[in-house]
Design an enzyme around this catalytic site. Structure first.
Site, short mmCIF file in Angstrom:
data_model
loop_
_atom_site.label_atom_id
_atom_site.label_comp_id
_atom_site.label_asym_id
_atom_site.label_seq_id
_atom_site.Cartn_x
_atom_site.Cartn_y
_atom_site.Cartn_z
CD GLU A 1 -2.81 -1.23 2.40
OE1 GLU A 1 -3.29 -0.19 2.87
OE2 GLU A 1 -2.99 -2.34 2.91
NE ARG B 1 -4.30 5.56 3.61
CZ ARG B 1 -4.70 4.58 4.40
NH1 ARG B 1 -5.16 4.85 5.61
NH2 ARG B 1 -4.61 3.34 4.00
NE ARG C 1 -4.19 4.59 10.12
CZ ARG C 1 -4.70 3.70 9.26
NH1 ARG C 1 -4.14 2.51 9.12
NH2 ARG C 1 -5.76 3.99 8.55
CG HIS D 1 -8.56 5.87 2.20
ND1 HIS D 1 -8.52 5.69 0.83
CD2 HIS D 1 -7.97 4.77 2.73
CE1 HIS D 1 -7.93 4.53 0.57
NE2 HIS D 1 -7.59 3.96 1.71
CG HIS E 1 -9.54 6.11 6.28
ND1 HIS E 1 -10.48 5.14 5.96
CD2 HIS E 1 -8.37 5.44 6.50
CE1 HIS E 1 -9.89 3.94 5.98
NE2 HIS E 1 -8.62 4.10 6.33
P1 FAD Z 1 -13.32 -0.03 16.29
O1 FAD Z 1 -12.95 -1.23 15.54
O2 FAD Z 1 -13.87 1.11 15.63
O3 FAD Z 1 -14.20 -0.46 17.54
C1 FAD Z 1 -14.78 0.52 18.37
C2 FAD Z 1 -15.88 -0.14 19.18
O4 FAD Z 1 -16.34 0.74 20.19
C3 FAD Z 1 -17.10 -0.49 18.36
O5 FAD Z 1 -17.53 -1.76 18.78
C4 FAD Z 1 -18.11 0.58 18.76
O6 FAD Z 1 -19.44 0.16 18.63
C5 FAD Z 1 -17.75 0.76 20.23
N1 FAD Z 1 -18.16 2.04 20.80
C6 FAD Z 1 -17.86 3.29 20.37
N2 FAD Z 1 -18.43 4.20 21.19
C7 FAD Z 1 -19.08 3.52 22.15
C8 FAD Z 1 -19.88 3.90 23.27
N3 FAD Z 1 -20.14 5.18 23.55
N4 FAD Z 1 -20.40 2.93 24.05
C9 FAD Z 1 -20.19 1.61 23.77
N5 FAD Z 1 -19.47 1.20 22.71
C10 FAD Z 1 -18.91 2.14 21.92
N6 FAD Z 1 -6.53 -0.17 9.38
C11 FAD Z 1 -5.54 -1.05 9.06
O7 FAD Z 1 -4.57 -1.19 9.80
N7 FAD Z 1 -5.64 -1.78 7.92
C12 FAD Z 1 -6.70 -1.68 7.06
O8 FAD Z 1 -6.76 -2.37 6.06
C13 FAD Z 1 -7.73 -0.75 7.38
N8 FAD Z 1 -8.78 -0.56 6.54
C14 FAD Z 1 -9.80 0.25 6.92
C15 FAD Z 1 -10.92 0.37 6.11
C16 FAD Z 1 -12.00 1.12 6.51
C17 FAD Z 1 -13.22 1.25 5.63
C18 FAD Z 1 -11.96 1.80 7.76
C19 FAD Z 1 -13.12 2.61 8.23
C20 FAD Z 1 -10.83 1.72 8.55
C21 FAD Z 1 -9.74 0.95 8.15
N9 FAD Z 1 -8.60 0.85 8.93
C22 FAD Z 1 -7.61 -0.03 8.58
C23 FAD Z 1 -8.53 1.47 10.25
C24 FAD Z 1 -8.86 0.40 11.31
O9 FAD Z 1 -9.89 -0.43 10.82
C25 FAD Z 1 -9.30 1.00 12.61
O10 FAD Z 1 -8.45 2.03 12.99
C26 FAD Z 1 -9.31 -0.07 13.70
O11 FAD Z 1 -10.08 -1.16 13.28
C27 FAD Z 1 -9.83 0.50 15.00
O12 FAD Z 1 -10.02 -0.55 15.90
P2 FAD Z 1 -10.56 -0.19 17.34
O13 FAD Z 1 -10.74 -1.49 18.05
O14 FAD Z 1 -9.73 0.83 17.96
O15 FAD Z 1 -11.98 0.51 17.08
C1 SIN Z 2 -7.14 0.49 2.80
O1 SIN Z 2 -7.37 -0.70 2.61
O2 SIN Z 2 -6.89 1.31 1.92
C2 SIN Z 2 -7.20 0.99 4.21
C3 SIN Z 2 -5.94 0.69 4.87
C4 SIN Z 2 -5.78 1.49 6.12
O3 SIN Z 2 -6.57 2.37 6.44
O4 SIN Z 2 -4.80 1.23 6.81
#
Ligand code: FAD
Ligand code: SIN
Length: 518
Positions: free
Chosen positions: A115, A287, A383, A240, A348
């Protein structure tokens, strides 16, 4: 309710910590609350994968560290970068042990993608639905552990700190748990916890146009901010470059950066591969650079979007690697072998968040943060792609280790019940919807990829009006999820704008016209 460990959020950060701590201490209770279905999270939508050094011949820790530092534009914490990247392979293997499946190449080795900003092939993935696969495997593990209680549709309203104890302050200071809104039963109760972990994810919805699902309203960051935790780097909102352009202007399906890693070109309407004018890495520049270049291109041409050209790629291989993206394009009448995909940048990822140390401790005692809501120092000003899932895995482990090496504090405090005396059910939902639209328009138009001091100052004034209206509503109304989320998004917007105004030098994802050196 009381619990030993309270985890707010069921994405990769919250689930990884929960599995580890519950396995280690089978007699201790872990409670996970999550505001939607158990799998709903940013994690579920992750496409590209997890960046991790696995190819000893063509890759090295040194290269991944260097790529992360370059993307972060001088603002990464180098010790944190070193720690996360060197620990990556170990933490990734744990995911494999828990049953997560990753694609293999023809020789049976893990297939490595590339990427933007990466100098080597190092992104492990499960087709273009890596996050959904990780979420599946972690939830399956969680459900096998009897000492984890997972409460879906439970919304954390506010962290409980001394401020709530009505003068009854105990010797030990810090966070005592959370006030929770049980959305199905319309009831509010307290969860008192010996340790609380915020794993509540990102902030994308503060901008109307985002790749994030509707849960990403910055609740954890706002709650921590109200609890006086240190919050940093919020000006570094990552856009993004390639969200699918759809004419309603709102929905933003992601076209993974891995598609550019696979060889796709960015073109403007006249067909020019414009990225060559901006950076020698062209489509695979980091990015921040690609998003800013697209923004410039759009301003120059007056167009609404640019295009991703996949027509020269092997369509069968594309379908194998990116079945979800292929299908989504097809549903939108885009045949990738013939048509260019219309794309536009969308908000993003939040590079900033709640400041934590190496053990995931925030500045509030007994409150930990992990994943996208935290600010570890790994990302600096921008990032590197696919470093977020990696960061969550590594820090969940460090928070777990901290708890293995320290006694669980006993917190005996009398927590007052939630008091909603004098409030009534909000009759005019339109006030919430209207303020939300205003907030998102304000952030998109005044606090976007390219900022200026003038627009930021105007944004603060307008935000004050929204803030006052929302606070009045909050004080006079019974709790609803949408009202709490709006209040949280207003807090997050305030942090983004103020921290933007404080930054006097353009770095990574932060670009202010008034900071350009003459
Ligand atoms: P999340 O996975 O967002 O989990 C947060 C949780 O908290 C959820 O369950 C939510 O419901 C809960 N929550 C929030 N507020 C409250 C509240 N007030 N009360 C109770 N529960 C609550 N990163 C990579 O490294 N590689 C990738 O390929 C990649 N692709 C991506 C593609 C997309 C479309 C997106 C949107 C992001 C991508 N990212 C990627 C970024 C990455 O997915 C996220 O940064 C990461 O998954 C965050 O994980 P997390 O556990 O911190 O939060
Ligand atoms: C993507 O697949 O382009 C998202 C990857 C990322 O947010 O790290």
């Amino acid at each position: 309710m009381t619990t030993d460990y309270l985890v707010i959020g069921s994405g990769i950060a919250g689930l990884t910590f929960s599995v580890k701590i519950a396995e280690k201490f089978p007699k201790r209770q872990v409670t996970i609350i999550t505001k939607s279905n158990e799998e709903e999270s940013n994690t579920k939508y992750a496409q590209g994968g997890v960046a991790v050094v696995l190819d000893a011949e063509k890759d090295s820790f040194k290269k991944h560290i260097q790529d992360t530092l370059i993307a972060g534009d001088g603002l990464c914490d180098e010790a944190v970068v070193d720690l996360v990247i060197k620990e990556g392979p170990k933490r990734f293997r744990e995911l494999l042990d828990w049953g997560a499946n990753f694609d293999l190449d023809k020789s049976g080795k893990l297939d490595l993608g590339k990427e933007g900003g990466h100098s080597a092939y190092r992104v492990v993935h499960h087709k273009d639905i890596t996050g959904a696969e990780i979420e599946r495997a972690l939830l399956a593990r969680v459900h096998q552990l009897e000492n984890i209680k997972l409460l879906p549709h439970h919304f954390a309203i506010d962290l409980i700190t001394n401020h709530h104890l009505q003068g009854n302050i105990p010797k030990q200071d810090g966070c005592y748990g959370v006030y929770v809104f049980d959305q199905k039963n319309n009831a509010i109760f307290t969860i008192q916890a010996n340790a609380t972990l915020l794993a509540s994810g990102g902030i994308g919805r503060v901008y109307g146009h985002t790749t994030n699902p509707v849960i990403a309203t910055g609740d954890g960051i706002a709650m921590a901010y109200r609890a006086k935790a240190l919050i940093k780097d919020m000006e570094f909102v990552q856009f993004h470059p390639t969200a699918l352009y759809e004419t309603d202007g709102e929905s933003s399906f992601l076209i993974s950066e891995a598609v550019r890693g696979f060889g796709a070109y960015l073109r403007n309407r006249s067909g020019k591969r414009f990225m060559l004018d901006y950076d020698q890495r062209a489509e695979l520049a980091s990015r921040d650079i690609v998003s800013q270049s697209i923004d410039r291109e759009l301003k120059k041409t007056g167009e609404t979007h640019v295009f991703l050209d996949c027509t020269h790629l092997d369509v069968e291989a594309f379908k194998t690697h990116f079945p979800n993206i292929y299908q989504k394009c097809k549903e939108n009448h885009i045949a990738i072998e013939r048509d260019w995909i219309p794309v536009v940048p969308a908000s993003h990822y939040s590079c900033g968040g709640i400041v934590v140390d190496r053990d995931g401790r925030t500045s509030v005692p007994n409150l930990f943060a992990c994943g996208e809501c935290s600010r570890t120092g790994l990302h600096g000003a921008n990032r590197l792609a696919s470093n977020s899932l990696l960061e969550a895995l590594v820090y969940a482990h460090h928070i777990f280790k901290f708890h293995c090496n320290h006694e669980l504090p006993t917190l005996e405090v009398a927590i007052p019940k939630w008091n909603d005396e004098g409030t009534s059910i909000a009759k005019e939902h339109v006030l919430i919807q209207h303020n939300l639209r205003q907030l998102q328009a304000l952030m998109r138009d005044y606090v976007g990829i390219v900022r200026s001091n003038n627009r930021l100052s105007k944004a603060i004034k307008r935000l004050d009006l929204i803030y006052n209206e929302v606070e009045d509503l909050y004080k006079s109304s019974k709790i609803t999820t949408s009202l709490c989320e709006l209040r949280n998004m207003v807090n997050v917007a305030h942090l983004i704008i103020n921290q933007s105004l404080e930054r006097k030098e353009n770095k990574g994802g932060y670009y202010n016209l008034d900071n350009i050196k003459k």
